[in-house]
Design a protein around this motif. Structure first.
Motif, PDB file in Angstrom:
ATOM      1  N   ALA A   1       0.824  -1.201   0.000  1.00 34.57           N
ATOM      2  CA  ALA A   1       0.000   0.000   0.000  1.00 34.57           C
ATOM      3  C   ALA A   1       0.862   1.255   0.000  1.00 34.57           C
ATOM      4  O   ALA A   1       0.559   2.215  -0.714  1.00 34.57           O
ATOM      5  CB  ALA A   1      -0.944  -0.002   1.199  1.00 34.57           C
ATOM      6  N   ALA A   2       1.954   1.265   0.763  1.00 33.69           N
ATOM      7  CA  ALA A   2       2.793   2.462   0.855  1.00 33.69           C
ATOM      8  C   ALA A   2       3.399   2.832  -0.495  1.00 33.69           C
ATOM      9  O   ALA A   2       3.480   4.013  -0.843  1.00 33.69           O
ATOM     10  CB  ALA A   2       3.891   2.265   1.893  1.00 33.69           C
ATOM     11  N   GLY A   3       3.820   1.842  -1.257  1.00 33.89           N
ATOM     12  CA  GLY A   3       4.366   2.123  -2.580  1.00 33.89           C
ATOM     13  C   GLY A   3       3.314   2.709  -3.503  1.00 33.89           C
ATOM     14  O   GLY A   3       3.582   3.665  -4.247  1.00 33.89           O
ATOM     15  N   LYS A   4       2.100   2.171  -3.463  1.00 30.46           N
ATOM     16  CA  LYS A   4       1.009   2.686  -4.290  1.00 30.46           C
ATOM     17  C   LYS A   4       0.637   4.109  -3.870  1.00 30.46           C
ATOM     18  O   LYS A   4       0.374   4.973  -4.703  1.00 30.46           O
ATOM     19  CB  LYS A   4      -0.190   1.752  -4.216  1.00 30.46           C
ATOM     20  N   ILE A   5       0.607   4.367  -2.567  1.00 30.41           N
ATOM     21  CA  ILE A   5       0.316   5.712  -2.070  1.00 30.41           C
ATOM     22  C   ILE A   5       1.398   6.679  -2.540  1.00 30.41           C
ATOM     23  O   ILE A   5       1.096   7.780  -3.010  1.00 30.41           O
ATOM     24  CB  ILE A   5       0.199   5.719  -0.533  1.00 30.41           C
ATOM     25  N   THR A   6       2.655   6.277  -2.425  1.00 31.72           N
ATOM     26  CA  THR A   6       3.762   7.135  -2.852  1.00 31.72           C
ATOM     27  C   THR A   6       3.629   7.502  -4.326  1.00 31.72           C
ATOM     28  O   THR A   6       3.783   8.669  -4.702  1.00 31.72           O
ATOM     29  CB  THR A   6       5.115   6.445  -2.586  1.00 31.72           C
ATOM     30  N   ARG A   7       3.337   6.509  -5.161  1.00 33.35           N
ATOM     31  CA  ARG A   7       3.188   6.786  -6.598  1.00 33.35           C
ATOM     32  C   ARG A   7       2.018   7.730  -6.864  1.00 33.35           C
ATOM     33  O   ARG A   7       2.115   8.628  -7.704  1.00 33.35           O
ATOM     34  CB  ARG A   7       3.053   5.488  -7.372  1.00 33.35           C
ATOM     35  N   ALA A   8       0.924   7.574  -6.134  1.00 31.10           N
ATOM     36  CA  ALA A   8      -0.238   8.461  -6.313  1.00 31.10           C
ATOM     37  C   ALA A   8       0.097   9.890  -5.871  1.00 31.10           C
ATOM     38  O   ALA A   8      -0.285  10.862  -6.543  1.00 31.10           O
ATOM     39  CB  ALA A   8      -1.436   7.936  -5.536  1.00 31.10           C
ATOM     40  N   LEU A   9       0.808  10.033  -4.766  1.00 34.93           N
ATOM     41  CA  LEU A   9       1.213  11.359  -4.302  1.00 34.93           C
ATOM     42  C   LEU A   9       2.142  12.030  -5.312  1.00 34.93           C
ATOM     43  O   LEU A   9       1.993  13.220  -5.615  1.00 34.93           O
ATOM     44  CB  LEU A   9       1.897  11.253  -2.932  1.00 34.93           C
ATOM     45  N   GLU A  10       3.083  11.264  -5.811  1.00 32.74           N
ATOM     46  CA  GLU A  10       4.021  11.797  -6.806  1.00 32.74           C
ATOM     47  C   GLU A  10       3.286  12.197  -8.087  1.00 32.74           C
ATOM     48  O   GLU A  10       3.536  13.262  -8.656  1.00 32.74           O
ATOM     49  CB  GLU A  10       5.103  10.764  -7.087  1.00 32.74           C
ATOM     50  N   ALA A  11       2.360  11.367  -8.540  1.00 32.60           N
ATOM     51  CA  ALA A  11       1.581  11.675  -9.739  1.00 32.60           C
ATOM     52  C   ALA A  11       0.742  12.935  -9.554  1.00 32.60           C
ATOM     53  O   ALA A  11       0.465  13.650 -10.518  1.00 32.60           O
ATOM     54  CB  ALA A  11       0.684  10.493 -10.110  1.00 32.60           C
ATOM     55  N   ALA A  12       0.349  13.226  -8.309  1.00 27.74           N
ATOM     56  CA  ALA A  12      -0.432  14.422  -8.013  1.00 27.74           C
ATOM     57  C   ALA A  12       0.442  15.665  -7.904  1.00 27.74           C
ATOM     58  O   ALA A  12      -0.060  16.764  -7.696  1.00 27.74           O
ATOM     59  CB  ALA A  12      -1.221  14.225  -6.728  1.00 27.74           C
ATOM     60  N   GLY A  13       1.770  15.492  -8.015  1.00 30.13           N
ATOM     61  CA  GLY A  13       2.673  16.637  -8.001  1.00 30.13           C
ATOM     62  C   GLY A  13       3.421  16.858  -6.715  1.00 30.13           C
ATOM     63  O   GLY A  13       4.209  17.809  -6.611  1.00 30.13           O
ATOM     64  N   ALA A  14       3.210  16.016  -5.702  1.00 30.59           N
ATOM     65  CA  ALA A  14       3.923  16.181  -4.434  1.00 30.59           C
ATOM     66  C   ALA A  14       5.395  15.830  -4.597  1.00 30.59           C
ATOM     67  O   ALA A  14       5.752  14.974  -5.405  1.00 30.59           O
ATOM     68  CB  ALA A  14       3.296  15.300  -3.355  1.00 30.59           C
ATOM     69  N   GLY A  15       6.225  16.472  -3.802  1.00 29.75           N
ATOM     70  CA  GLY A  15       7.641  16.139  -3.744  1.00 29.75           C
ATOM     71  C   GLY A  15       7.847  15.075  -2.679  1.00 29.75           C
ATOM     72  O   GLY A  15       7.585  15.320  -1.495  1.00 29.75           O
TER      73      GLY A  15
END
Length: 150
Positions: free
Chosen positions: A95-109
């Motif tokens: 789940a953490a990897g999927k969350i990280t990818r979603a945050l990154e795709a949304a523009g977060a650093g």
């Protein structure tokens, strides 16, 4: 900058980790359950840490929906990291990897790699020392942001 630890929990283990993460981030950081989170409270420069138990190999539906909403808002300028709670098995999902990818795709650093914290069995409790490890992980995130506190 403010720090928010957004989480969903099934049996309370992820809430415990979220509270430890908030504590490790320092004064002013808050753990907020997904159902009480207002996306309008995030601003460029803020830190958002998102946590979820693994649910069917991925984050919970409520976290997934919130990530979709955050993606529509765009997280440009927001710093982010993710964690999950999981059973210590050979195969368990991420789940953490999927969350990280979603945050990154949304523009977060992204300011730190995804973290996993372990529970005994599907309902817990947490394995001894995991709450302390979560606080230490968060302190490392805070240190990476420059001043050691957020």
């Amino acid at each position: 900058m403010k720090a928010l630890v957004l989480y969903d929990t099934a049996y309370g283990n992820t809430r415990t980790i979220a509270e430890s993460v908030a504590s490790g981030l320092g004064q002013g950081a808050a753990a907020v359950p997904v159902e009480g989170f207002d996306t309008e409270t995030l601003h460029p420069g803020d830190l958002l840490v998102v946590g979820s138990p693994i649910n069917g190999w991925k984050p919970t539906a409520r976290i997934t929906e919130m990530l979709a909403d955050l993606g529509r808002r765009r997280l440009t300028g927001v710093k982010a990291a993710a964690f999950d709670t999981r059973v210590k098995l050979f195969i368990h999902g991420d789940a953490a990897g999927k969350i990280t990818r979603a945050l990154e795709a949304a523009g977060a650093g992204i300011v730190g790699g995804p973290a996993a914290f372990y529970v005994k069995g599907s309902e817990g409790p947490l394995i001894e020392g995991e709450a302390e490890r979560a606080a230490a992980w968060a302190a490392g995130l805070a240190a990476s942001l420059g001043n050691g506190t957020v």
